[in-house]
Design an enzyme around this catalytic site. Structure first.
Site, short mmCIF file in Angstrom:
data_model
loop_
_atom_site.label_atom_id
_atom_site.label_comp_id
_atom_site.label_asym_id
_atom_site.label_seq_id
_atom_site.Cartn_x
_atom_site.Cartn_y
_atom_site.Cartn_z
N HIS A 209 -9.53 0.64 4.99
CA HIS A 209 -8.19 0.80 5.59
C HIS A 209 -8.33 1.70 6.83
O HIS A 209 -9.16 2.60 6.87
CB HIS A 209 -7.23 1.44 4.59
CG HIS A 209 -5.82 1.46 5.09
ND1 HIS A 209 -5.36 2.45 5.93
CD2 HIS A 209 -4.79 0.60 4.92
CE1 HIS A 209 -4.09 2.19 6.24
NE2 HIS A 209 -3.72 1.08 5.64
N GLY B 101 2.90 -1.24 4.21
CA GLY B 101 2.82 0.19 3.88
C GLY B 101 4.21 0.73 3.58
O GLY B 101 4.75 0.54 2.49
N GLY B 102 4.82 1.37 4.57
CA GLY B 102 6.10 2.07 4.39
C GLY B 102 7.16 1.26 3.66
O GLY B 102 7.81 1.77 2.73
N GLU C 164 -5.10 -5.47 10.60
CA GLU C 164 -4.12 -4.41 10.78
C GLU C 164 -4.41 -3.68 12.09
O GLU C 164 -5.24 -2.76 12.12
CB GLU C 164 -4.19 -3.43 9.62
CG GLU C 164 -3.92 -4.04 8.27
CD GLU C 164 -3.40 -3.00 7.29
OE1 GLU C 164 -2.24 -3.09 6.91
OE2 GLU C 164 -4.15 -2.08 6.95
N SER D 268 3.58 -2.14 10.21
CA SER D 268 5.04 -2.03 10.35
C SER D 268 5.77 -3.31 9.98
O SER D 268 6.73 -3.70 10.64
CB SER D 268 5.41 -1.56 11.76
OG SER D 268 4.90 -0.26 11.99
N GLU E 56 -6.77 4.14 7.94
CA GLU E 56 -6.69 5.59 7.74
C GLU E 56 -8.00 6.14 7.18
O GLU E 56 -8.38 7.28 7.45
CB GLU E 56 -5.49 5.92 6.84
CG GLU E 56 -4.19 5.75 7.63
CD GLU E 56 -3.02 5.15 6.85
OE1 GLU E 56 -3.03 5.23 5.61
OE2 GLU E 56 -2.12 4.59 7.51
N GLY F 21 2.34 2.16 10.66
CA GLY F 21 3.20 3.33 10.49
C GLY F 21 3.86 3.80 11.78
O GLY F 21 4.39 4.91 11.83
N ASN G 123 0.86 -1.19 0.00
CA ASN G 123 0.00 0.00 0.00
C ASN G 123 0.89 1.24 0.00
O ASN G 123 1.54 1.54 0.99
CB ASN G 123 -0.88 -0.03 1.26
CG ASN G 123 -1.71 1.23 1.42
OD1 ASN G 123 -1.86 2.01 0.47
ND2 ASN G 123 -2.24 1.44 2.62
N TRP G 124 0.89 1.95 -1.14
CA TRP G 124 1.79 3.11 -1.27
C TRP G 124 1.19 4.35 -0.60
O TRP G 124 1.82 5.38 -0.54
CB TRP G 124 2.08 3.39 -2.74
CG TRP G 124 2.85 2.28 -3.43
CD1 TRP G 124 3.26 1.09 -2.87
CD2 TRP G 124 3.30 2.25 -4.79
NE1 TRP G 124 3.95 0.34 -3.81
CE2 TRP G 124 3.98 1.02 -4.99
CE3 TRP G 124 3.20 3.15 -5.86
CZ2 TRP G 124 4.56 0.68 -6.23
CZ3 TRP G 124 3.76 2.79 -7.10
CH2 TRP G 124 4.44 1.58 -7.26
N LYS G 125 -0.04 4.28 -0.16
CA LYS G 125 -0.75 5.41 0.48
C LYS G 125 -0.62 6.67 -0.39
O LYS G 125 -0.59 6.58 -1.61
CB LYS G 125 -0.20 5.65 1.88
CG LYS G 125 -0.13 4.36 2.71
CD LYS G 125 0.04 4.64 4.16
CE LYS G 125 0.31 3.35 4.90
NZ LYS G 125 0.03 3.42 6.30
C1 PEP Z 1 -0.70 -0.11 5.77
O1 PEP Z 1 -0.64 0.90 5.08
O2 PEP Z 1 -1.67 -0.86 5.63
C2 PEP Z 1 0.37 -0.42 6.71
C3 PEP Z 1 0.31 -1.54 7.38
O3 PEP Z 1 1.39 0.50 6.85
P1 PEP Z 1 2.82 0.27 7.54
O4 PEP Z 1 3.39 -1.02 6.96
O5 PEP Z 1 3.64 1.45 7.14
O6 PEP Z 1 2.61 0.16 9.01
#
Ligand code: PEP
Length: 253
Positions: free
Chosen positions: A97, A236-237, A169, A215, A99, A175, A9-11
């Site tokens: 998600h 994500g990151g 999640e 993470s 967010e 994040g 997920n590039w957000k």
């Molecule tokens: C996500 O965007 O779903 C996520 C899990 O982000 P991160 O890996 O950065 O915690």
């Protein structure tokens, strides 16, 4: 036998150059993955989906959208519908998600409409569920996850459920650099699978892939993937760095 699924997920990151650069790097890095039974997808921002899809064409990495609207078309300024995603070659979309739940304010009812519309239009949804830190501390994890799963899947037939992937999640791990321990992830994944078995049936619940997200990094991915009910990862990151994402993918082979 559930096929592992690694999703990135590039957000709201990258631009027109860096999104294609990242996709090119992933496409060349994924050549070594050919022949392996693994599902791979990235979720760039809407505006780069088409260019990223072109760059990934011929690779085994699919594209997905980070969100979708449930109405087919019409006066819904700013929204993107399922048929538009299909039109540009998307196979997947994220629904609910954290967010979008906690920053944008999406409700379970809205998320349910998105999941149903995605499936009806031929897009495979990844329903994201998970508790806040205060909810975990108050021992409400199972209650919150039950609500997200039950309400997110409300009204879906068993046949439609087969199109769904669930992503657990925990919000406190997204994040933040905090990761659920493999045991914590396994506990909740097992809980979700049993819940699906009660809502539908055990055979179907055994087919549904449940991803962990929060993470995930190359250093912790293998331990998470070693858990019986962790069928993949939503990253994500670390999915913004091609070498890290490829290293995470290798833990699923
Ligand atoms: C996500 O965007 O779903 C996520 C899990 O982000 P991160 O890996 O950065 O915690």
């Amino acid at each position: 036998m559930r096929k592992p699924f690694i999703a990135g997920n590039w957000k709201m990151n990258t631009n027109s150059l860096t999104s294609v650069g990242l996709a090119d790097h992933l496409a060349s890095g994924s050549i070594e993955l050919e022949g392996h039974a693994v599902t791979l997808a990235v979720f760039p921002p809407f505006v780069y989906l088409r260019a990223v899809g072109k760059a990934l064409n011929g690779s085994n990495i699919a594209i997905g959208a980070q969100d979708v609207y449930f109405e087919p078309d019409g006066a819904f300024t700013g929204e993107i519908g399922v048929s538009m995603l299909k039109d540009i070659g998307c196979n997947y979309c994220l629904c609910g998600h954290s967010e979008r739940r906690h920053v944008i304010g999406e409700t379970d009812e809205l998320i349910n409409k998105k999941v149903a519309a995605a499936i009806s239009g031929g897009i495979l949804p990844i329903l994201c569920v998970g508790e806040l830190l205060k909810e975990r501390e108050a021992s409400q994890t199972n209650e919150v996850v039950t609500r997200h799963v039950k309400e997110g899947l409300a009204g879906l037939s068993a046949e439609k459920l087969a199109a769904v992937t669930i992503a657990y999640e925990p919000v406190w791990a997204i994040g933040t650099g905090l990761t659920a321990t493999p045991q914590q992830a396994q506990e909740v994944h097992d809980f979700i699978r049993n819940l699906l078995a009660r809502m539908y049936d055990k055979n179907l619940a055994d087919e549904i892939r449940i991803l962990y997200g929060g993470s995930v990094k190359p250093a912790n991915a293998a331990d998470l993937m070693s858990q019986r009910d962790v069928d993949g990862l939503l990253v994500g990151g670390a999915s913004l760095k091609a070498d890290d994402f490829l290293a995470i993918i290798r833990t699923a082979l």
